[in-house]
Write an enzyme that holds these catalytic residues in place. Structure first.
Site, short mmCIF file in Angstrom:
data_model
loop_
_atom_site.label_atom_id
_atom_site.label_comp_id
_atom_site.label_asym_id
_atom_site.label_seq_id
_atom_site.Cartn_x
_atom_site.Cartn_y
_atom_site.Cartn_z
N GLN A 54 -0.29 -4.09 -9.09
CA GLN A 54 -0.29 -5.19 -10.04
C GLN A 54 -0.63 -6.52 -9.33
OE1 GLN A 54 -0.15 -5.40 -13.25
NE2 GLN A 54 0.04 -7.64 -13.32
N HIS A 106 0.84 -1.20 0.00
CA HIS A 106 0.00 0.00 0.00
C HIS A 106 0.88 1.26 0.00
CE1 HIS A 106 -2.73 -2.91 2.26
NE2 HIS A 106 -3.50 -2.55 1.25
N ARG A 114 -4.03 -10.13 4.10
CA ARG A 114 -4.52 -11.44 4.54
C ARG A 114 -3.39 -12.36 5.03
NH1 ARG A 114 -8.68 -10.52 0.29
NH2 ARG A 114 -10.69 -10.60 1.36
P1 AMP Z 1 -6.38 -3.77 -0.59
O1 AMP Z 1 -6.24 -3.00 0.67
O2 AMP Z 1 -6.00 -5.22 -0.47
O3 AMP Z 1 -7.72 -3.55 -1.26
O4 AMP Z 1 -5.32 -3.18 -1.60
C1 AMP Z 1 -5.32 -1.81 -1.92
C2 AMP Z 1 -4.37 -1.58 -3.07
O5 AMP Z 1 -3.06 -2.00 -2.71
C3 AMP Z 1 -4.76 -2.37 -4.32
O6 AMP Z 1 -4.56 -1.56 -5.47
C4 AMP Z 1 -3.80 -3.52 -4.29
O7 AMP Z 1 -3.52 -4.04 -5.57
C5 AMP Z 1 -2.56 -2.86 -3.71
N1 AMP Z 1 -1.67 -3.88 -3.14
C6 AMP Z 1 -1.99 -4.83 -2.23
N2 AMP Z 1 -0.93 -5.62 -1.99
C7 AMP Z 1 0.08 -5.16 -2.77
C8 AMP Z 1 1.43 -5.55 -2.98
N3 AMP Z 1 1.97 -6.59 -2.34
N4 AMP Z 1 2.17 -4.85 -3.86
C9 AMP Z 1 1.64 -3.80 -4.53
N5 AMP Z 1 0.38 -3.37 -4.37
C10 AMP Z 1 -0.39 -4.04 -3.51
#
Ligand code: AMP
Length: 295
Positions: free
Chosen positions: A161, A28, A200
């Site tokens: 990505q 993030h 997660r």
């Molecule tokens: P989330 O909180 O899981 O909905 O993720 C929010 C944003 O962070 C989304 O655009 C995800 O693709 C990005 N994101 C989550 N994990 C990663 C990661 N390991 N590397 C890059 N971006 C991430």
């Protein structure tokens, strides 16, 4: 939030936006840094969106750590932070009462816990890859992202990505609905041992944490074989699935080689392709992917 965003951009400052579900990690934060590098101002949202969770999924136990998240964003000098409640985002939603949620019939028909009357749905793409096993997931994502875009009205929005299918769905949505925002996609951030960072990952036991490394191992084997000249996607899929099978604790959802825009399977990888994998470790579903470049 609308007023704050309009005020902030009144004098022509560019606004970057990073939507998240919180429990922030370096993945993030890399999006936040990309936004700060590109735009004058950065807005972040933290919202665990019930619309994108299926009835048997982890909505209730999804990690929530708002104070820690807010402190991390403050350290990065994020100008605007939006943490709406479910009621604020979906004032008219019908929520199935808790007692009725876990009835077998509801789980079987796949009805989500929260129902809206207005949705944004990218047909086709939303039922591919993760959409095949999570039938209402991408509809929930495209609906909430549309609402957040309308509230924030960013110039650029930053996505990882890591969620490759989500990127395809949102790019198509922005194109089809003529939305005035540039989607910027940032690379996957990984732990030192290669596991893709994910909110997660905190669900994993130490054993499952080790077992989950098989995801990247499978992707790297596919990449290696592609680099060595294997062009046949079916053969590469087979190679990847064999690696996953070497870890008996992993329950494979899919390992597919697809076009990154249409998410349709490709027959050969000469023109580049997305290798995407999803598997369960215990009850935790993890995803990962790698892009094969054109040769
Ligand atoms: P989330 O909180 O899981 O909905 O993720 C929010 C944003 O962070 C989304 O655009 C995800 O693709 C990005 N994101 C989550 N994990 C990663 C990661 N390991 N590397 C890059 N971006 C991430």
């Amino acid at each position: 939030m609308k007023a704050a965003c309009r005020q902030a951009t009144r004098s022509g400052q560019s606004l970057g936006f990073v939507p998240t579900m919180g429990a922030l990690h370096e993945g993030h934060l890399s999006l936040v840094r990309a936004s700060k590098a590109r735009c004058n101002l950065t807005a972040v949202s933290i919202f665990v969106n019930p619309l994108q969770f299926g009835p048997a999924e982890d909505l209730d136990k999804y990690p929530r750590m708002l104070e820690r998240d807010a402190a991390l964003l403050e350290e990065l000098a994020v100008e605007l932070l939006f943490i709406p409640s479910v009621e604020e985002m979906y004032p008219d939603a019908q929520t199935a009462p808790r007692s009725a949620r876990s009835t077998k019939s509801e789980d079987q028909d796949g009805a989500p816990k929260h129902r809206e009357e207005t949705y944004v749905l990218v047909e086709g793409l939303s039922s591919k890859l993760d959409g095949a096993s999570r039938p209402t997931h991408f509809r929930g994502v495209s609906t909430v992202v549309t609402k957040l875009f309308e509230i924030v009205r960013p110039d650029c929005a930053f996505f990882g990505q890591k969620d490759a299918a989500q990127v395809a769905v949102l790019r198509k949505m922005v194109r089809d609905l003529d939305m005035d925002v540039e989607i910027v996609v940032c690379p996957i951030v990984r732990e030192k041992d290669g596991l893709a960072m994910s909110s997660r990952n905190v669900y994993l036991t130490p054993e499952q944490r080790q077992q989950a490394l098989v995801l990247q191992r499978a992707l790297l084997r596919v990449q290696l074989m592609a680099d060595r000249g294997e062009r046949d996607a079916a053969k590469l899929v087979e190679i990847g699935r064999q690696v996953i099978a070497e870890e008996p604790a992993a329950r494979l959802d899919y390992l597919s080689i697809v076009d990154p825009d249409t998410l349709d399977p490709v027959a050969d990888v000469t023109r580049g392709a997305l290798v995407a994998v999803a598997a369960y470790f215990g009850t935790t579903r993890l995803i990962d992917n790698i892009l094969l470049t054109a040769t």
